[in-house]
Design a protein around this motif. Structure first.
Motif, PDB file in Angstrom:
ATOM      1  N   ARG A 234       0.814  -1.216   0.000  1.00 19.09           N
ATOM      2  CA  ARG A 234       0.000   0.000   0.000  1.00 19.09           C
ATOM      3  C   ARG A 234       0.851   1.271   0.000  1.00 19.09           C
ATOM      4  N   ALA A 235       2.113   1.139   0.376  1.00 21.90           N
ATOM      5  CA  ALA A 235       2.989   2.310   0.465  1.00 21.90           C
ATOM      6  C   ALA A 235       3.589   2.599  -0.904  1.00 21.90           C
ATOM      7  N   THR A 236       2.772   3.129  -1.797  1.00 20.39           N
ATOM      8  CA  THR A 236       3.213   3.363  -3.171  1.00 20.39           C
ATOM      9  C   THR A 236       3.774   4.763  -3.393  1.00 20.39           C
ATOM     10  N   GLU A 237       3.508   5.689  -2.484  1.00 22.74           N
ATOM     11  CA  GLU A 237       3.937   7.070  -2.677  1.00 22.74           C
ATOM     12  C   GLU A 237       4.962   7.546  -1.654  1.00 22.74           C
ATOM     13  N   SER A 238       4.926   6.981  -0.452  1.00 20.45           N
ATOM     14  CA  SER A 238       5.866   7.413   0.581  1.00 20.45           C
ATOM     15  C   SER A 238       6.075   6.268   1.565  1.00 20.45           C
ATOM     16  N   TRP A 239       6.971   6.513   2.499  1.00 23.44           N
ATOM     17  CA  TRP A 239       7.292   5.508   3.524  1.00 23.44           C
ATOM     18  C   TRP A 239       6.406   5.649   4.755  1.00 23.44           C
ATOM     19  N   GLU A 240       5.415   6.528   4.704  1.00 25.37           N
ATOM     20  CA  GLU A 240       4.629   6.808   5.903  1.00 25.37           C
ATOM     21  C   GLU A 240       3.897   5.576   6.422  1.00 25.37           C
ATOM     22  N   GLN A 241       3.348   4.759   5.504  1.00 22.69           N
ATOM     23  CA  GLN A 241       2.605   3.582   5.958  1.00 22.69           C
ATOM     24  C   GLN A 241       3.510   2.536   6.582  1.00 22.69           C
ATOM     25  N   LEU A 242       4.789   2.562   6.252  1.00 22.21           N
ATOM     26  CA  LEU A 242       5.739   1.650   6.878  1.00 22.21           C
ATOM     27  C   LEU A 242       6.377   2.279   8.114  1.00 22.21           C
ATOM     28  N   GLY A 243       5.958   3.491   8.442  1.00 26.91           N
ATOM     29  CA  GLY A 243       6.456   4.159   9.633  1.00 26.91           C
ATOM     30  C   GLY A 243       5.436   4.208  10.754  1.00 26.91           C
TER      31      GLY A 243
END
Length: 396
Positions: A158-167
């Protein structure tokens, strides 16, 4: 009037050029970028008014607006986190899947090659049921490993645009937990001869050499490296650029989790369930890490063969349970798919744990050949009662 316009054009051009030159100075780009672009926009607009051409104004205004948006990072100018970091690679979810399979294969291989007869030579199992049910109990680690890597793979997709979802806190905690599991598994493989040494005999239950040794360490290590890399990449830019602050950040996060173990709502049985499980898994981890036999064997029933290594599994269980506790408190437990995946992992652990313990009803060597368990039967029952909470439904 014409003279005033010309003077204004000259001043705007000089100011824009000065700002552009100053932007290259260290630390000046964020503050001067919007000023420079704004001055250039005003300069272009004045020039367009002095030399009007049909149909030019709308397109030119759009070009100026686009130039401003493209050149200025609004979040950076406002003091927020920079979004210029490249997004995660598309293959990251597959990397998590591959490392999950590798870690599962390494755990299963170590379990099946250690819990068997002739480990060491001459040390025979009393009957086939003894090792069969012990292995089932040891495989309780697999649902937690699969659940952890599965959630991270789903978040990576789901983290296709930034690393926020993995943070997110869940991803950060699981990356750290899986990094610890992988590193601990590799170290256990390397020092297996010492960790599984039988007192007074000079022999060990397990000694890995050659390709088997390095293959298992590589499988564990791949998951550890991936989890550590993603954890570091998902940090805020200012923290990521200062590795010396990472240990303190981890210590702060662990401390915060420890003081948050108590349930926020004691009238919520699901919240209480996961709070107790997180605390119990942490206690099991401590027992297997620092206590002597027979206490160190109680959570796993795997004697000296795997009991120390099983601490990595209960630590992962503590991380998973804590995430589910927080999800129950925020109302996301039954809503988000990631938490349902983690919940299934906890239930799978409990199911295999008790499937292994059911061997006491089918193993003809019980209780004669369960000497370690017989020394502390009360503790064995207490551990089983705490693990029984894993099978409770998440419905209130």
């Amino acid at each position: 009037m014409i003279m005033m316009k010309r003077l204004l054009l000259i001043n705007l051009a000089l100011a824009a050029s000065t700002c552009r030159a100053s932007m290259h100075a260290q630390g000046g780009s964020r503050l001067l970028a919007p000023i420079a672009v704004g001055l250039e926009a005003g300069l272009h607009q004045l020039q367009s008014k002095s030399k009007p051409s049909p149909g030019r104004s709308v397109g030119h205004t759009r070009a100026i607006r686009k130039d401003f948006v493209d050149r200025v990072n609004v979040n950076a100018v406002r003091g927020g986190s920079s979004t210029s970091k490249a997004p995660p690679a598309q293959f990251l979810k597959w990397a998590y899947g591959a490392c999950g399979l590798a870690t599962t294969a390494a755990w299963s291989t170590a379990l099946f090659t250690t819990v068997r007869s002739n480990q060491p030579v001459g040390a025979m199992m009393p009957c086939w049921q003894h090792q069969f049910f012990a292995r089932i109990g040891g495989m309780a680690a697999v649902p937690l490993i699969v659940g952890g890597f599965g959630v991270l793979a789903c978040s990576a997709s789901r983290a296709t645009e930034s690393w926020e979802q993995l943070g997110t806190p869940t991803c950060r905690r699981h990356n750290l937990a899986l990094m610890t599991t992988g590193l601990g598994g590799a170290l256990w493989t390397y020092f297996a001869e010492t960790v599984t040494k039988i007192p007074g005999t000079g022999t060990s239950h397990q000694v890995y050499t050659g390709a088997m040794k390095w293959g298992l360490m590589g499988c564990y290590g791949s998951g550890a490296v991936l989890a550590a890399t993603v954890w570091a990449k998902s940090l805020p830019d200012d923290v990521r650029s200062n590795p010396l602050s990472w240990p303190g950040r981890i210590a702060d996060g662990v401390s915060k989790s420890l003081v948050s173990l108590a349930p926020a709502n004691k009238d919520d049985p699901v919240n209480v369930k996961y709070a107790l499980l997180a605390t119990s898994f942490l206690a099991f981890t401590g027992m297997q890490t620092v206590c002597n036999m027979p206490i160190a064997v109680m959570p796993s029933w795997l004697s000296r063969r795997i009991s120390r290594k099983f601490a990595l599994v209960t630590l992962l269980g503590a991380t998973t349970s804590f995430d589910l506790k927080e999800a129950a408190e925020s109302g996301k437990l039954l809503v988000e798919s990631n938490y349902r995946t983690l919940s299934k992992g906890v239930k799978g652990f409990g199911a295999l744990y008790f499937a292994g313990r059911s061997g006491v009803f089918f193993d003809p060597s019980f209780p004669e050949h369960f000497g370690v368990v017989n020394q502390v039967p009360g503790l064995a029952v207490a551990c089983a009662l705490m693990v029984a909470l894993t099978l409770r439904s998440d419905e209130k």
